[in-house]
Design a protein around this motif. Sequence first.
Motif, PDB file in Angstrom:
ATOM      1  N   ILE A   1       0.953  -1.099   0.028  1.00 32.47           N
ATOM      2  CA  ILE A   1      -0.038  -0.160   0.065  1.00 32.47           C
ATOM      3  C   ILE A   1       0.877   1.324   0.051  1.00 32.47           C
ATOM      4  O   ILE A   1       0.562   2.256  -0.670  1.00 32.47           O
ATOM      5  N   GLU A   2       1.948   1.277   0.647  1.00 35.33           N
ATOM      6  CA  GLU A   2       2.896   2.416   0.721  1.00 35.33           C
ATOM      7  C   GLU A   2       3.309   2.543  -0.535  1.00 35.33           C
ATOM      8  O   GLU A   2       3.420   3.798  -0.933  1.00 35.33           O
TER       9      GLU A   2
ATOM     10  N   PRO B   1      -1.407   3.076  -3.284  1.00 36.96           N
ATOM     11  CA  PRO B   1      -2.495   2.617  -2.307  1.00 36.96           C
ATOM     12  C   PRO B   1      -3.645   2.164  -3.036  1.00 36.96           C
ATOM     13  O   PRO B   1      -4.741   1.933  -2.380  1.00 36.96           O
TER      14      PRO B   1
END
Length: 245
Positions: A228-229, A232
């Motif tokens: 997600i970093e 996202p």
Amino acid sequence: MTEPVRFYDHKDEADIVREWDSIAPIRDRQVALHQDTSYERVLEPWILGRVDRSTAKRIVDVGCGTGRLTSKLAIRSSETLGIDPSAVSIGLARAHDDVTRFEVATAEEWVRRGSDARFDLAVANMVLMDALDLDGIVGALAALARGGVVLSTIAHPAFWPIYWEYAGSDGFSYLDEKVVETPFRTSSQSYGLVATHVHRPIEMYLRSFRRHGLTVTAFEELRGPESIENFPYPRFIGIEASVLP
């Protein structure tokens, strides 16, 4: 993205088929050697999971490429057909699977040939956004799977342009249909070739489904395998639809 992205109002289908003829050997190695993590961890599991929960006995894989997914579908069915307009792709598919039936054709061409064969399930994995004529391919899927189910995955039109860094380019608008030529690459590697897809807003897909009697029964936004970093947003959409008899 350092390589150029080009936008067109139109492109010849023959040019796109030639692109896939060039890409096919690389694409086949990617899948065979587990190098495409999006395919391996997201797209194939979504499709096979849906197939495993179905009662489909006859399956057609539209835009089957080099047939790696088709061969797995064949294990799960009594009759399976893979079709693709790239003769190089079909040659590779036949080379590693001499049991499953593979034919050189688009879905529209296959229907026009007059085959009255009907399938319980039609699969179109990352195909609809490569078709120049969306209504044409959706109508063909409806004809092939009349009274059955269509499973399709597409690049998420809202977030794919962001991921590949052309959302802010001159000539691009989310609401407009646009032919997009990009470098052929995965998230980890570029190959010096180009691939073409057609950007369309989500509603355009849904309208085409409705026009051809497809009722969406599942609509899932699918994240890529990255963290997600790193990104996202979902990069893919999986759509299951029932087809009028």
